[in-house]
Design an enzyme around this catalytic site. Structure first.
Site, PDB file in Angstrom:
ATOM      1  N   HIS A 162      55.194  27.832  26.873  1.00 25.73           N
ATOM      2  CA  HIS A 162      53.859  27.213  26.780  1.00 25.73           C
ATOM      3  C   HIS A 162      52.990  27.610  27.976  1.00 25.73           C
ATOM      4  O   HIS A 162      52.089  26.871  28.357  1.00 25.73           O
ATOM      5  CB  HIS A 162      53.950  25.686  26.701  1.00 25.73           C
ATOM      6  CG  HIS A 162      54.940  25.185  25.690  1.00 25.73           C
ATOM      7  ND1 HIS A 162      54.574  24.769  24.426  1.00 25.73           N
ATOM      8  CD2 HIS A 162      56.295  25.075  25.746  1.00 25.73           C
ATOM      9  CE1 HIS A 162      55.659  24.402  23.754  1.00 25.73           C
ATOM     10  NE2 HIS A 162      56.716  24.593  24.536  1.00 25.73           N
ATOM     11  N   SER A 283      34.298  47.982  39.257  1.00 29.22           N
ATOM     12  CA  SER A 283      33.142  47.388  38.583  1.00 29.22           C
ATOM     13  C   SER A 283      31.894  48.100  39.058  1.00 29.22           C
ATOM     14  O   SER A 283      31.796  48.488  40.224  1.00 29.22           O
ATOM     15  CB  SER A 283      33.068  45.902  38.923  1.00 29.22           C
ATOM     16  OG  SER A 283      31.741  45.437  38.756  1.00 29.22           O
ATOM     17  N   LYS A 289      36.029  44.563  42.860  1.00 30.10           N
ATOM     18  CA  LYS A 289      36.832  44.503  41.635  1.00 30.10           C
ATOM     19  C   LYS A 289      37.788  45.677  41.470  1.00 30.10           C
ATOM     20  O   LYS A 289      37.493  46.796  41.848  1.00 30.10           O
ATOM     21  CB  LYS A 289      35.915  44.450  40.396  1.00 30.10           C
ATOM     22  CG  LYS A 289      35.189  43.147  40.193  1.00 30.10           C
ATOM     23  CD  LYS A 289      36.102  41.949  40.029  1.00 30.10           C
ATOM     24  CE  LYS A 289      36.798  41.926  38.690  1.00 30.10           C
ATOM     25  NZ  LYS A 289      35.895  41.586  37.591  1.00 30.10           N
ATOM     26  N   GLU A 296      44.102  46.146  29.106  1.00 34.11           N
ATOM     27  CA  GLU A 296      43.126  45.396  28.312  1.00 34.11           C
ATOM     28  C   GLU A 296      42.800  46.166  27.029  1.00 34.11           C
ATOM     29  O   GLU A 296      42.631  45.593  25.959  1.00 34.11           O
ATOM     30  CB  GLU A 296      41.843  45.178  29.107  1.00 34.11           C
ATOM     31  CG  GLU A 296      42.010  44.261  30.307  1.00 34.11           C
ATOM     32  CD  GLU A 296      40.728  44.214  31.128  1.00 34.11           C
ATOM     33  OE1 GLU A 296      39.826  43.447  30.757  1.00 34.11           O
ATOM     34  OE2 GLU A 296      40.611  44.973  32.111  1.00 34.11           O
TER      35      GLU A 296
END
Ligand code: ARG
Length: 485
Positions: A162, A283, A289, A296
């Protein structure tokens, strides 16, 4: 003979008007199936050699056709022939170029054959090769993961259920979980290979062929394990393509789940991994970043792999038996899924080379969240208390630790003793994360010995899979060599 720009036609005798050029373009699959050229040449050579050997056509014509086909492939692969133009598909392209090169004798190639059994054969050859590549790359990924696991036996991290801290596990154990997942994917792909390893050629358009063909000879030349039993089924069957796309989609779902976890682990909040510059992207706005884009995108592209299964099944579901033109859609779907999933397997393997595991973050995490409360219950059950009752009593220990804001090994012995006299001093040791890990000695568990046994099994399994890859590669190479001059 037609000129360079007049495509030789595979049909037309009964037509008074040429096909509408817009509709020809609409119905053409050449832009997609041009990549089947080599396998179509290979299958055609096996077919024509059989026609020559059985005397269905003169042996000298068979030799001239096989030669011509080899020449076209060599020229196409060297860029001397454009694999482009107003053709219906790769099969009509090939026949047209052959006609242009060797003249009317080219017309004998299509004796005892239809494009319906031809395309089914060529696609099966492609599928076998695609499975081989996908399996080989997946085995490489498994191999790399087993190596990482072998180096991660000492690292302990929380096992999650979970997405909540559950019980501590070895990182090696966690990583090996993905290896067995991929092992099932490979098994499914090999199974699909085996079931699809059937020769349709010799089925004709739907009814079979009237010539005394030697189908077994063609099957042997093309490396198929057997010949199809029913010409209607063989020409309309795309189950092998569905199975490949479905197995690839599940593999992709596995990659996606793993990718999702890697994204999470790379976050500031988890900090379980750090990523090498080479596997990340910056970024355009935020200078600090470092984003895990490759994983992804694996996660993002999984939808397309899943969509391929729906697209193919939907294309099939309304079709009566036998060949229908709808079946032409199979290739775009299969190629798309295979390319996508194969590239993702390779990308994930590359990405993992840039992943560094943070032992400190992982182990710190095991020292929060009362991760070893189950050990308290197991301890009492070991002292003879029924587990359900032990669970209840351990819950009181948890309450006590929560109330004091401390960990289970920090709770004073008196507090344990007040809850039940069954607790001895060794409870303070038993609730340490490493002790919890080492208690999971049953096979398949996370104790060192069990994990080392698992590493051993994984390596044995990899040997078996690599042997399959080598043998299959050898067999397909031999078949492909039919097209070499
Ligand atoms: N291009 C077709 C396909 O990929 C094969 C040709 C069969 N066409 C036909 N009209 N019988 O399915």
């Amino acid at each position: 003979m037609p000129g360079a720009d007049t495509p030789h036609k595979m049909w037309g005798g009964r037509f008074r008007q040429p096909p509408d050029s817009d509709l020809l373009e609409f119905t053409s699959s050449f832009a997609t199936d041009r990549r089947l050229l080599r396998w179509d040449v290979v299958a055609s050579i096996a077919h024509v050699q059989m026609l020559g050997a059985t005397g269905i056509i003169p042996a000298s014509d068979a030799a001239a056709i096989a030669d011509g086909l080899r020449g076209i492939l060599a020229d196409a692969e060297a860029g001397r022939v454009r694999v482009k133009g107003p053709y219906e598909d790769v099969h009509s392209f090939l026949e047209a170029i052959l006609y242009r090169r060797i003249g009317p004798v080219a017309g004998r190639l299509h004796t005892a054959r239809s494009r319906n059994d031809q395309v089914a054969t060529t696609l099966r050859l492609y599928v076998k090769e695609a499975i081989l590549h996908l399996v080989a790359h997946t085995v490489d990924l498994m191999d790399a993961t087993v190596d990482r696991a072998a180096g991660a036996v000492e690292i302990i991290l929380p096992g999650f259920t979970h997405l909540q801290h559950a019980q501590p596990v070895r990182l090696a154990h966690h990583l090996l979980g993905y290896v067995w997942m991929l092992d099932r994917d490979v098994d499914r792909l090999m199974d699909c290979y085996r079931r699809g390893n059937v020769l349709p050629l010799g089925s004709g358009a739907v009814a079979g062929v009237s010539f005394p063909v030697d189908r077994q000879r063609v099957a042997d030349a093309l490396g198929f394990a057997r010949i199809s039993e029913n010409s209607i089924d063989a020409t309309g069957d795309r189950d092998f393509a569905v199975e490949l796309v479905a197995a690839a989609a599940l593999l992709m779902v596995h990659l996606s789940r793993w990718s999702d976890e890697l994204v999470l682990w790379a976050s500031e909040e988890f900090g379980f991994i750090t990523l090498a510059d080479a596997v990340t992207t910056g970024s355009s706005l935020m200078p600090q970043k470092k984003n895990p884009d490759p994983v992804e995108l694996i996660r993002g592209r999984a939808g397309r792999a899943i969509g391929a299964v729906t697209a193919l099944l939907t294309a099939l579901k309304g079709l009566p038996s036998g060949y229908q033109r709808d079946l032409q859609e199979d290739k775009d779907i299969v190629f798309g899924a295979v390319d996508l999933v194969t590239a993702s397997v390779r990308a994930l393997q590359k990405f993992l080379t840039g992943v560094e595991f943070s032992k400190a973050h992982m182990e710190q995490a095991t020292r929060r969240g009362l991760l070893t409360a189950t050990e308290v219950a197991d301890y009492l059950a070991g002292k003879g208390m029924p587990f359900r009752e032990a669970h209840e009593v351990a819950g009181r220990v948890v309450q006590e630790a929560l109330a004091r804001g401390i960990q289970l090994w920090e709770l004073p012995m008196e507090a344990y003793a007040r809850i039940t006299p069954l607790f001895g001093r060794d409870i303070l040791e038993a609730v340490q994360p490493i002790a919890a890990v080492e208690a999971k000695r049953a096979p398949g568990g996370t104790a060192r010995a069990a994990v080392e046994g698992q590493l051993h099994s994984a390596r044995l399994q990899l040997d078996t899979l690599r042997m399959w890859v080598r043998e299959t590669e050898g067999r397909l190479q031999k078949v492909s060599a039919l097209a070499e001059r």
